[in-house]
Enzyme design. Structure first.
Site, PDB file in Angstrom:
ATOM      1  NE  ARG A   1      -3.488   2.775   0.900  1.00 35.88           N
ATOM      2  CZ  ARG A   1      -4.505   3.049   1.708  1.00 35.88           C
ATOM      3  NH1 ARG A   1      -5.019   2.109   2.462  1.00 35.88           N
ATOM      4  NH2 ARG A   1      -5.011   4.259   1.761  1.00 35.88           N
TER       5      ARG A   1
ATOM      6  NE  ARG B   1      -7.134   3.219  -1.239  1.00 34.28           N
ATOM      7  CZ  ARG B   1      -7.813   4.210  -0.737  1.00 34.28           C
ATOM      8  NH1 ARG B   1      -8.586   4.025   0.283  1.00 34.28           N
ATOM      9  NH2 ARG B   1      -7.739   5.416  -1.244  1.00 34.28           N
TER      10      ARG B   1
ATOM     11  CG  ASP C   1      -8.629   1.316   2.720  1.00 32.43           C
ATOM     12  OD1 ASP C   1      -7.849   1.724   3.593  1.00 32.43           O
ATOM     13  OD2 ASP C   1      -9.724   1.862   2.486  1.00 32.43           O
TER      14      ASP C   1
ATOM     15  CG  ASP D   1     -10.873   1.973   6.304  1.00 32.71           C
ATOM     16  OD1 ASP D   1      -9.737   2.472   6.419  1.00 32.71           O
ATOM     17  OD2 ASP D   1     -11.619   2.199   5.339  1.00 32.71           O
TER      18      ASP D   1
END
Length: 163
Positions: free
Chosen positions: A86, A95, A98, A100
């Protein structure tokens, strides 16, 4: 956790992330959603096809049980993203991966490095639909029942894929 990839072998990157998360110390993978395909979202929530050179996203949500605290867990997520190659050359860049941190039980956290629940969680079908799949009765702090939130993003293009 919300997972997404729009560069390279997207399925492999999501699988890599799930495995890496399950291998974190004092952590158990409780559930994983199906994969969903979505178009990239630009700033302001507008849909940008192929924004910044990346293709459509594959997304999933996982539920973890962990003894890690939120900030060390965030650091671990960022380390997993770096292992996947990344890069962050600009906002909303394509990307490989990711990761989160979306929620921490019913906690509400306002920290310079982390806000929970995730500040844009309620605007994203690619988070809410997989979250509703693995936790249909969930009530998100400050936002309400996940099933009600799903209705507000129903117009966003999202396709559930065969796993």
């Amino acid at each position: 956790m919300g997972l997404g990839s729009n560069v390279g072998d997207r399925r492999a990157w999501i699988g890599f992330a799930v495995q890496a998360l399950a291998e974190l110390p004092d952590t158990t993978l409780v559930a994983r959603s199906s994969l969903y395909e979505s178009v990239p979202l630009g700033t302001g929530g507008s849909v940008l096809l192929g924004a910044g050179g990346g293709g459509d996203y594959l997304n999933a949500v996982v539920h973890l049980r962990t003894r890690l605290e939120p900030l060390p867990l965030l650091g671990a997520l960022q380390a997993i993203e770096r292992r996947a190659g990344r890069e962050r050359p600009y906002a909303n860049a394509p990307r490989t991966l990711d990761c989160d941190l979306l929620l921490w039980d019913a906690a509400e956290i306002e920290h310079r490095e982390l806000t929970l629940p995730h500040p844009r969680l309620s605007e994203r079908a690619f988070v809410l639909m997989p979250l509703a799949e693995i936790a249909p009765g969930m009530v998100i702090p400050r936002l309400g029942p996940v099933q009600e939130l799903v209705g507000a993003v129903a117009a966003q293009r999202l396709a559930k894929l065969d796993s």
